[in-house]
Scaffold this motif. Structure first.
Motif, short mmCIF file in Angstrom:
data_model
loop_
_atom_site.label_atom_id
_atom_site.label_comp_id
_atom_site.label_asym_id
_atom_site.label_seq_id
_atom_site.Cartn_x
_atom_site.Cartn_y
_atom_site.Cartn_z
N PRO A 194 25.64 62.82 40.12
CA PRO A 194 24.68 62.24 39.11
C PRO A 194 23.36 63.35 39.03
O PRO A 194 22.78 63.90 40.36
N THR A 228 19.57 64.51 37.70
CA THR A 228 18.18 64.11 37.11
C THR A 228 17.31 65.39 36.50
O THR A 228 17.27 66.24 37.24
N THR A 252 13.85 66.62 34.89
CA THR A 252 12.26 66.28 34.40
C THR A 252 12.17 66.77 32.91
O THR A 252 12.66 68.01 32.65
N ARG A 281 12.43 61.37 32.38
CA ARG A 281 13.46 62.04 33.03
C ARG A 281 14.76 61.91 32.32
O ARG A 281 14.92 60.74 31.79
N ILE A 282 15.71 62.82 32.44
CA ILE A 282 17.13 62.30 31.86
C ILE A 282 17.86 62.26 32.82
O ILE A 282 18.15 62.92 33.74
N GLU A 283 18.72 60.99 32.96
CA GLU A 283 19.59 60.75 34.23
C GLU A 283 21.07 60.94 33.51
O GLU A 283 21.21 60.34 32.25
N ASP A 311 25.40 61.13 34.24
CA ASP A 311 26.54 60.96 35.23
C ASP A 311 27.72 60.71 34.54
O ASP A 311 27.65 60.25 33.23
N ARG A 326 26.82 57.67 32.01
CA ARG A 326 25.14 57.52 31.68
C ARG A 326 24.49 58.80 31.30
O ARG A 326 24.73 59.87 31.82
N GLU A 340 14.35 52.61 29.19
CA GLU A 340 15.47 53.51 28.96
C GLU A 340 15.91 53.54 27.61
O GLU A 340 15.81 52.61 26.92
#
Length: 196
Positions: free
Chosen positions: A57, A59, A61, A66-68, A70, A78, A88
């Motif tokens: 996963p 992350t 910035t 931030r963009i997460e 997975d 995600r 979100e």
């Protein structure tokens, strides 16, 4: 390196999701590319130019949070912008991706879309009832597994051709559920092993 459009032959192995965010120099388009199951990395692009790569996963910035990211075996699980206050927002699928094509089908042909979604659920439920016990018996017959958890004898006997058909249909149904961002802990129980 520049971001290339998603081609039809890449629809099952490559995804791109985008979001436009304000920037001091004006709005910028941020894109996240994943190539599953080819590798387990996410790539971040700003206005079409790669800025970074990270193992999932991941992350990244970006301005405003931030963009997460997975992904699992069946696709992206995600890809959200998370703001400092915890809100979100999911990034939009880019044209050419399977997610984009599936969303277009939902928009243009809602009845067909619903029929496909219901069929996927039925396939996964049938697999859960019929095929899962057979697969469980096969796994627990492995000596190392049997030594730890014991053996399981399936009450269901299926011919090989039917077991293979259910497996293929189950994969197709799982992909359908993944590209439409649908998940239910019972319906999708058969696919949980891919996240272990």
């Amino acid at each position: 390196m520049a971001l290339r459009p998603v081609r039809l032959h890449q629809a099952l192995s490559r995804t791109v999701h985008t979001i436009t965010l304000p920037d001091p120099d004006g709005p910028a388009v941020w894109a996240v590319e994943t190539r599953t199951p080819e590798d387990h990395r996410a790539r971040l692009y700003r206005d079409g130019q790669r800025t970074s790569t990270a193992e999932m996963p991941a992350t990244f910035t970006v301005p405003g949070g931030r963009i997460e990211v997975d992904a699992g075996l069946y696709g992206v699980t995600r890809v959200h912008l998370v703001t400092p206050d915890g809100r979100e927002r999911r990034l939009a699928p880019a044209p050419g991706t399977l997610e984009y094509r599936r969303a277009a089908l939902t928009r243009d042909h809602p009845r067909t879309s619903r029929a496909i979604a219901v069929t996927a659920v039925l396939i996964l439920l049938v697999n859960l009832v019929l095929a899962a016990p057979v697969w469980l018996e096969m796994v627990t017959s492995i000596p190392e597994v049997a030594d730890r958890v014991g053996t399981f004898i399936s009450p269901v006997l299926l011919p090989g051709w039917l077991l293979g058909t259910l497996a293929v249909a189950g994969v197709v149904a799982a992909v359908e559920r993944a590209v439409t961002w649908r998940h239910h802990r019972v319906v999708d129980a058969e696919t949980l092993w891919t996240s272990l």
